[in-house]
Design a protein around this motif. Structure first.
Motif, PDB file in Angstrom:
ATOM      1  N   GLY A  19      23.855 -19.713  -7.526  1.00  0.00           N
ATOM      2  CA  GLY A  19      23.061 -18.558  -7.918  1.00  0.00           C
ATOM      3  C   GLY A  19      21.580 -18.856  -7.739  1.00  0.00           C
ATOM      4  O   GLY A  19      21.189 -19.859  -7.132  1.00  0.00           O
ATOM      5  N   LEU A  20      20.722 -18.001  -8.278  1.00  0.00           N
ATOM      6  CA  LEU A  20      19.281 -18.208  -8.142  1.00  0.00           C
ATOM      7  C   LEU A  20      18.805 -19.451  -8.885  1.00  0.00           C
ATOM      8  O   LEU A  20      17.857 -20.108  -8.470  1.00  0.00           O
ATOM      9  N   GLY A  21      19.480 -19.767  -9.980  1.00  0.00           N
ATOM     10  CA  GLY A  21      19.071 -20.934 -10.752  1.00  0.00           C
ATOM     11  C   GLY A  21      19.908 -21.087 -12.005  1.00  0.00           C
ATOM     12  O   GLY A  21      20.900 -20.380 -12.207  1.00  0.00           O
ATOM     13  N   LEU A  22      19.491 -22.045 -12.836  1.00  0.00           N
ATOM     14  CA  LEU A  22      20.175 -22.319 -14.095  1.00  0.00           C
ATOM     15  C   LEU A  22      19.128 -22.363 -15.193  1.00  0.00           C
ATOM     16  O   LEU A  22      17.927 -22.468 -14.918  1.00  0.00           O
ATOM     17  N   GLY A  23      19.591 -22.298 -16.422  1.00  0.00           N
ATOM     18  CA  GLY A  23      18.629 -22.373 -17.509  1.00  0.00           C
ATOM     19  C   GLY A  23      19.279 -22.640 -18.842  1.00  0.00           C
ATOM     20  O   GLY A  23      20.505 -22.701 -18.960  1.00  0.00           O
ATOM     21  N   VAL A  24      18.422 -22.818 -19.843  1.00  0.00           N
ATOM     22  CA  VAL A  24      18.907 -23.107 -21.196  1.00  0.00           C
ATOM     23  C   VAL A  24      17.933 -22.507 -22.199  1.00  0.00           C
ATOM     24  O   VAL A  24      16.720 -22.467 -21.965  1.00  0.00           O
ATOM     25  N   VAL A  25      18.489 -22.021 -23.295  1.00  0.00           N
ATOM     26  CA  VAL A  25      17.690 -21.589 -24.438  1.00  0.00           C
ATOM     27  C   VAL A  25      18.024 -22.534 -25.592  1.00  0.00           C
ATOM     28  O   VAL A  25      19.199 -22.729 -25.924  1.00  0.00           O
ATOM     29  N   ILE A  26      16.999 -23.143 -26.164  1.00  0.00           N
ATOM     30  CA  ILE A  26      17.164 -24.086 -27.274  1.00  0.00           C
ATOM     31  C   ILE A  26      16.657 -23.425 -28.539  1.00  0.00           C
ATOM     32  O   ILE A  26      15.495 -23.011 -28.617  1.00  0.00           O
ATOM     33  N   GLU A  27      17.522 -23.301 -29.533  1.00  0.00           N
ATOM     34  CA  GLU A  27      17.124 -22.772 -30.831  1.00  0.00           C
ATOM     35  C   GLU A  27      17.176 -23.891 -31.863  1.00  0.00           C
ATOM     36  O   GLU A  27      17.961 -24.825 -31.746  1.00  0.00           O
ATOM     37  N   GLY A  69       8.318 -21.215 -26.365  1.00  0.00           N
ATOM     38  CA  GLY A  69       8.583 -22.167 -27.440  1.00  0.00           C
ATOM     39  C   GLY A  69       7.716 -23.406 -27.451  1.00  0.00           C
ATOM     40  O   GLY A  69       7.903 -24.272 -28.317  1.00  0.00           O
ATOM     41  N   VAL A  70       6.766 -23.517 -26.530  1.00  0.00           N
ATOM     42  CA  VAL A  70       5.878 -24.677 -26.470  1.00  0.00           C
ATOM     43  C   VAL A  70       4.446 -24.178 -26.316  1.00  0.00           C
ATOM     44  O   VAL A  70       4.163 -23.322 -25.471  1.00  0.00           O
ATOM     45  N   PHE A  71       3.543 -24.720 -27.131  1.00  0.00           N
ATOM     46  CA  PHE A  71       2.133 -24.337 -27.065  1.00  0.00           C
ATOM     47  C   PHE A  71       1.274 -25.566 -27.262  1.00  0.00           C
ATOM     48  O   PHE A  71       1.479 -26.340 -28.205  1.00  0.00           O
ATOM     49  N   GLU A  72       0.370 -25.782 -26.331  1.00  0.00           N
ATOM     50  CA  GLU A  72      -0.540 -26.933 -26.368  1.00  0.00           C
ATOM     51  C   GLU A  72       0.222 -28.243 -26.545  1.00  0.00           C
ATOM     52  O   GLU A  72      -0.177 -29.134 -27.300  1.00  0.00           O
ATOM     53  N   GLY A  73       1.342 -28.335 -25.805  1.00  0.00           N
ATOM     54  CA  GLY A  73       2.084 -29.590 -25.752  1.00  0.00           C
ATOM     55  C   GLY A  73       3.016 -29.863 -26.909  1.00  0.00           C
ATOM     56  O   GLY A  73       3.607 -30.946 -26.984  1.00  0.00           O
ATOM     57  N   LYS A  74       3.185 -28.887 -27.812  1.00  0.00           N
ATOM     58  CA  LYS A  74       4.077 -29.097 -28.954  1.00  0.00           C
ATOM     59  C   LYS A  74       5.022 -27.912 -29.120  1.00  0.00           C
ATOM     60  O   LYS A  74       4.686 -26.779 -28.775  1.00  0.00           O
ATOM     61  N   SER A  75       6.209 -28.206 -29.658  1.00  0.00           N
ATOM     62  CA  SER A  75       7.153 -27.127 -29.949  1.00  0.00           C
ATOM     63  C   SER A  75       6.601 -26.272 -31.070  1.00  0.00           C
ATOM     64  O   SER A  75       5.926 -26.760 -31.984  1.00  0.00           O
ATOM     65  N   THR A  76       6.881 -24.969 -30.988  1.00  0.00           N
ATOM     66  CA  THR A  76       6.347 -24.033 -31.983  1.00  0.00           C
ATOM     67  C   THR A  76       7.364 -23.646 -33.049  1.00  0.00           C
ATOM     68  O   THR A  76       7.035 -22.923 -33.983  1.00  0.00           O
ATOM     69  N   GLY A  77       8.610 -24.099 -32.886  1.00  0.00           N
ATOM     70  CA  GLY A  77       9.661 -23.713 -33.827  1.00  0.00           C
ATOM     71  C   GLY A  77      10.408 -22.475 -33.396  1.00  0.00           C
ATOM     72  O   GLY A  77      11.398 -22.089 -34.032  1.00  0.00           O
ATOM     73  N   THR A  78       9.952 -21.832 -32.328  1.00  0.00           N
ATOM     74  CA  THR A  78      10.627 -20.653 -31.784  1.00  0.00           C
ATOM     75  C   THR A  78      11.507 -21.081 -30.610  1.00  0.00           C
ATOM     76  O   THR A  78      11.406 -22.222 -30.133  1.00  0.00           O
ATOM     77  N   PRO A  79      12.404 -20.202 -30.127  1.00  0.00           N
ATOM     78  CA  PRO A  79      13.312 -20.612 -29.049  1.00  0.00           C
ATOM     79  C   PRO A  79      12.565 -21.138 -27.821  1.00  0.00           C
ATOM     80  O   PRO A  79      11.592 -20.531 -27.364  1.00  0.00           O
ATOM     81  N   ILE A  80      13.040 -22.253 -27.306  1.00  0.00           N
ATOM     82  CA  ILE A  80      12.478 -22.853 -26.098  1.00  0.00           C
ATOM     83  C   ILE A  80      13.343 -22.419 -24.919  1.00  0.00           C
ATOM     84  O   ILE A  80      14.545 -22.692 -24.885  1.00  0.00           O
ATOM     85  N   GLY A  81      12.749 -21.714 -23.973  1.00  0.00           N
ATOM     86  CA  GLY A  81      13.465 -21.286 -22.769  1.00  0.00           C
ATOM     87  C   GLY A  81      13.052 -22.129 -21.584  1.00  0.00           C
ATOM     88  O   GLY A  81      11.855 -22.362 -21.369  1.00  0.00           O
ATOM     89  N   MET A  82      14.016 -22.606 -20.813  1.00  0.00           N
ATOM     90  CA  MET A  82      13.737 -23.427 -19.642  1.00  0.00           C
ATOM     91  C   MET A  82      14.588 -22.945 -18.471  1.00  0.00           C
ATOM     92  O   MET A  82      15.756 -22.571 -18.663  1.00  0.00           O
TER      93      MET A  82
END
Length: 358
Positions: A19-27, A69-82
């Motif tokens: 497909g076009l790609g793969l991904g993950v959502v981290i909660e 989910g990442v701001f200024e090099g740190k996780s924000t506690g919200t879902p991280i999408g990659m």
């Protein structure tokens, strides 16, 4: 739907091989984790295809983008999408099996389950899906690093070649010094030669990845059904081509008497320790503070460059021949996948443990 894993530190992956790609959502990743993107790049490079003569020659750099989910090099506690985009898929290599079931693949079972299947590289059943797991596992490793927990996996067997040394006798960092990821240089040379010989004969071979987790505190695990070793077993058995999981003394433990197998306790400063570790760092389904170690068995890759008997979707007898680019042995690239899944389990259980008592 079985596309999510974990309870507090939870991931959901998506995408197919062609497909076009793969991904993950981290909660559930806590805020404030230092997100070292260079570290994630190195982890992705360890899993990527085309990295040596004994892996598939598909060329994917596995470059990722963090969407949220990442701001200024740190996780924000919200879902991280990659996301990881596919760039070198050759779908035409699979046109000849569009309606045929390849032996020992998921073609038949996916077709029976869904009534439709993506035959290009196996679609969702392809090991390409594990790129998303390694991306998520990298974040989990960064969380575990904060607590002083390290994970080291390595190849301990290819075919009949078995590394007999205990992990305690070796520098596990040496595993990254050769293309088969075995920490013993002499055994590594033999393994590489065997895999190359198998590759040239247009066949495949299986192996074992061993893994050690150090610095895991006592108290992780959720009896009775979510014991720590049960969750690790589920994590490993969810990886493509895995056929077996054993922790601690494993199957060899049946040869011992209880008097030999029991791990005697002693007080070491402010810690309770065990003089031996046949338990593999887990007792009663809960970590005891010793090293957690286990083995994961991988079957020979199912795609072989030979003609094989099969049937098609209409039930007619057909011949299937392998085409495309495939690993002759999966274990060198499976090392970071095993580490990633271990990290996901430990990160989840570490967070769960903070809810167990006041």
């Amino acid at each position: 739907m079985g596309n999510s894993f974990g309870k507090i530190f939870k991931i959901s992956t998506f995408g197919e091989s062609h497909g076009l790609g793969l991904g993950v959502v981290i909660e559930g990743c806590p805020a404030g984790v230092e997100i070292d993107e260079e570290f994630i790049v190195r982890e992705m490079q360890r899993r990527k295809p085309g990295q040596s003569k004994i892996t598939t020659q598909r060329k994917e750099e596995d470059e990722f983008k963090i969407l949220s989910g990442v701001f200024e090099g740190k996780s924000t506690g919200t879902p991280i999408g990659m996301v990881i985009m596919n760039t070198d898929q050759k779908s035409k290599d699979y046109g000849h099996i569009a309606d045929k079931f390849r032996p020992s693949h998921a073609d038949f079972t996916y077709f029976e389950k869904y009534g439709i299947r993506d035959y290009r590289g196996g679609g969702r059943s392809s090991a390409r899906e594990t790129a998303a797991r390694v991306a998520a596992g990298s974040i989990a490793k960064l969380l575990l690093k904060h607590f002083g927990i390290g994970i080291h996996a390595y190849v301990s067997q290819v075919g009949e070649l078995v590394l007999e040394k205990s992990y305690l006798e070796m520098d596990l960092a040496q595993a990254e010094e050769n293309i088969v990821r075995c920490p013993d240089p002499m055994m590594a040379e033999q393994m590489i030669s065997l895999i190359d010989e198998v590759r040239k004969s247009r066949d495949t071979i299986g192996g074992v990845v061993s893994c050690v987790a150090k610095g895991v505190p006592a108290g992780l695990g959720e009896p009775v059904f979510d014991r720590l070793h049960a969750e690790l077993g589920k994590a490993m058995l969810s990886i493509n081509a895995v056929k077996g999981f054993e922790y601690g003394s494993g199957f060899d433990g049946v040869k011992m008497r209880g008097s030999e197998h029991n791990d005697a306790f002693y007080q070491d400063g402010d810690r309770v320790r065990t003089r031996t570790n046949h338990s593999g760092g887990i007792q009663g389904g809960i970590s005891n503070g010793e090293d957690i170690y286990f083995n994961v068995a991988f079957k020979p890759v199912a795609t072989i460059m030979m003609d094989q008997e099969s049937v098609n979707e209409g039930g007619e007898s057909v011949m299937v021949s392998g085409k495309g680019r495939h690993d002759p042995c999966v274990v060198p690239r499976a090392v970071p996948i095993v580490e990633a899944m271990t990290a996901l389990v430990l990160a989840d259980y570490l967070l769960i443990s903070r809810t167990n008592k006041l």
